[in-house]
Scaffold this motif. Sequence first.
Motif, PDB file in Angstrom:
ATOM      1  N   SER A  74       0.842  -1.205   0.000  1.00  0.00           N
ATOM      2  CA  SER A  74       0.000   0.000   0.000  1.00  0.00           C
ATOM      3  C   SER A  74       0.874   1.251   0.000  1.00  0.00           C
ATOM      4  O   SER A  74       2.074   1.194   0.274  1.00  0.00           O
ATOM      5  CB  SER A  74      -0.909  -0.002   1.232  1.00  0.00           C
ATOM      6  N   THR A  75       0.250   2.373  -0.327  1.00  0.00           N
ATOM      7  CA  THR A  75       0.965   3.647  -0.260  1.00  0.00           C
ATOM      8  C   THR A  75       1.044   4.133   1.181  1.00  0.00           C
ATOM      9  O   THR A  75       0.281   3.697   2.036  1.00  0.00           O
ATOM     10  CB  THR A  75       0.252   4.726  -1.093  1.00  0.00           C
TER      11      THR A  75
ATOM     12  N   SER B 151       1.935   7.962   1.857  1.00  0.00           N
ATOM     13  CA  SER B 151       1.536   9.376   1.893  1.00  0.00           C
ATOM     14  C   SER B 151       0.065   9.584   1.563  1.00  0.00           C
ATOM     15  O   SER B 151      -0.669  10.227   2.336  1.00  0.00           O
ATOM     16  CB  SER B 151       2.413  10.184   0.930  1.00  0.00           C
ATOM     17  N   SER B 152      -0.405   9.038   0.442  1.00  0.00           N
ATOM     18  CA  SER B 152      -1.795   9.306   0.058  1.00  0.00           C
ATOM     19  C   SER B 152      -2.786   8.599   0.978  1.00  0.00           C
ATOM     20  O   SER B 152      -3.854   9.136   1.282  1.00  0.00           O
ATOM     21  CB  SER B 152      -2.047   8.902  -1.404  1.00  0.00           C
ATOM     22  N   SER B 153      -2.455   7.391   1.460  1.00  0.00           N
ATOM     23  CA  SER B 153      -3.349   6.688   2.384  1.00  0.00           C
ATOM     24  C   SER B 153      -3.543   7.496   3.665  1.00  0.00           C
ATOM     25  O   SER B 153      -4.667   7.670   4.150  1.00  0.00           O
ATOM     26  CB  SER B 153      -2.789   5.307   2.730  1.00  0.00           C
TER      27      SER B 153
ATOM     28  N   ALA C  28       0.101   1.369   6.593  1.00  0.00           N
ATOM     29  CA  ALA C  28       0.808   1.724   5.361  1.00  0.00           C
ATOM     30  C   ALA C  28       2.309   1.480   5.501  1.00  0.00           C
ATOM     31  O   ALA C  28       2.961   0.977   4.579  1.00  0.00           O
ATOM     32  CB  ALA C  28       0.538   3.182   5.020  1.00  0.00           C
TER      33      ALA C  28
ATOM     34  N   SER D  79       4.612  -1.408   3.563  1.00  0.00           N
ATOM     35  CA  SER D  79       5.802  -1.077   2.773  1.00  0.00           C
ATOM     36  C   SER D  79       6.985  -1.966   3.142  1.00  0.00           C
ATOM     37  O   SER D  79       7.733  -2.419   2.272  1.00  0.00           O
ATOM     38  CB  SER D  79       6.172   0.398   2.967  1.00  0.00           C
TER      39      SER D  79
ATOM     40  N   LYS E  51      -5.237   0.787  -1.694  1.00  0.00           N
ATOM     41  CA  LYS E  51      -4.173   1.520  -2.372  1.00  0.00           C
ATOM     42  C   LYS E  51      -3.047   0.586  -2.816  1.00  0.00           C
ATOM     43  O   LYS E  51      -2.777  -0.436  -2.194  1.00  0.00           O
ATOM     44  CB  LYS E  51      -3.575   2.578  -1.437  1.00  0.00           C
ATOM     45  N   LYS E  52      -2.362   1.007  -3.881  1.00  0.00           N
ATOM     46  CA  LYS E  52      -1.149   0.343  -4.324  1.00  0.00           C
ATOM     47  C   LYS E  52      -0.104   1.420  -4.607  1.00  0.00           C
ATOM     48  O   LYS E  52      -0.416   2.480  -5.149  1.00  0.00           O
ATOM     49  CB  LYS E  52      -1.396  -0.507  -5.565  1.00  0.00           C
ATOM     50  N   SER E  53       1.133   1.144  -4.236  1.00  0.00           N
ATOM     51  CA  SER E  53       2.175   2.170  -4.218  1.00  0.00           C
ATOM     52  C   SER E  53       3.010   2.198  -5.496  1.00  0.00           C
ATOM     53  O   SER E  53       3.756   1.259  -5.784  1.00  0.00           O
ATOM     54  CB  SER E  53       3.103   1.941  -3.010  1.00  0.00           C
TER      55      SER E  53
ATOM     56  N   ALA F 273       5.229   4.593  -5.707  1.00  0.00           N
ATOM     57  CA  ALA F 273       6.510   5.019  -5.139  1.00  0.00           C
ATOM     58  C   ALA F 273       7.389   3.819  -4.805  1.00  0.00           C
ATOM     59  O   ALA F 273       8.612   3.862  -4.977  1.00  0.00           O
ATOM     60  CB  ALA F 273       6.275   5.861  -3.882  1.00  0.00           C
TER      61      ALA F 273
ATOM     62  N   HIS G  85      -2.679   4.272 -10.239  1.00  0.00           N
ATOM     63  CA  HIS G  85      -2.273   5.333  -9.305  1.00  0.00           C
ATOM     64  C   HIS G  85      -3.156   6.580  -9.415  1.00  0.00           C
ATOM     65  O   HIS G  85      -3.739   7.012  -8.410  1.00  0.00           O
ATOM     66  CB  HIS G  85      -0.803   5.684  -9.524  1.00  0.00           C
TER      67      HIS G  85
END
Length: 339
Positions: free
Chosen positions: A117-118, A120-122, A140, A144, A278-280, A282, A309
Amino acid sequence: MQALKHLKRVVTDWFLCGMFLATFLAWLFPDVGRSGGAMHAEYLINGGVFLVFFLHGINLSSEQIGRGLKNGRLHLMVQGFTFVVFPLLWWLADKLLGSHVPALLMLGFFYLCALPSTISSSVALTGSAGGNVPAAILNASLSSVLGIFITPWLVSLVVGTGSNGIDLGATLLDLCALLLLPLVLGQLLRPWLGRFFARHKRYTNILDKLVILLLVYAAFCNSMVSGMWQQQGSAVLITAFIGSALLLALILWMTTRTARALRLSPADEVAAVFCASKKSLAAGAPMAALIFGAHPGLGLILLPIMIYHPLQLIVCSIMAEHYANRPAPITAGTLLSAR
């Protein structure tokens, strides 16, 4: 009107515009950014990725992570969707539609499903929606770190290992050296450097995005040089867009229903839905460079996450506003205070 407002916000985002520019420049100047080209992008990317994850480690608040440890059901749901439900959905889609989709694009969809998952945006969307921010930070961040090990392992299940697949051991060592090591170093140096980088977080975010754009450019340069894009028609773009949109819609429906079935509080539901769906990009872009190397099809493998994204930003921004505007639940304390 609200949807148009959110669409305008995403369209004017310099990073998303930069992704289109990076692919256009790769079409114009593929020899510059390819592996061994004039830019020597592979060395710039390794240095940039190390620096970016070092800054992630410095900016990661262990205090907030500690405050998010309480709800076990929420954590299991988020990590379960991220690393189990997403890949299972791909497996089902592959059984039903795999013969009608180009093999590299199907691999790209699996890579999207295997990503963490992301962060920052999450966290940002959870905060704007009035959700449980500490729980979002914990999940999150945990996603990562787990993704450094789980994502290449999942990919190895599909592409295999050894001479015909990926060297899982070497890939894990590279990921630990370029992603986990700088993350740990950043956390260790946070007591001394944390405040300084917190004051300049805007510039670290810009650096993060620039490294991703460099990765996208290099990946598409290699694909252009190989002639892969010349062999693919516009149908591959349409397929990638429709597949990404359907996946996002399905996963948002499933995460919302699951959160309510688990009877999570409204604040926990927000964190669960935003983190689990979410999917990252980054993490996905640098990990792809390490997992697949200079694979000529890397541009096509990255295509689904590059579409997913911006879609997740548009849709989840609308959902965050809806969550923020919903009436607060009536509790006994609310009734007493009203009297």
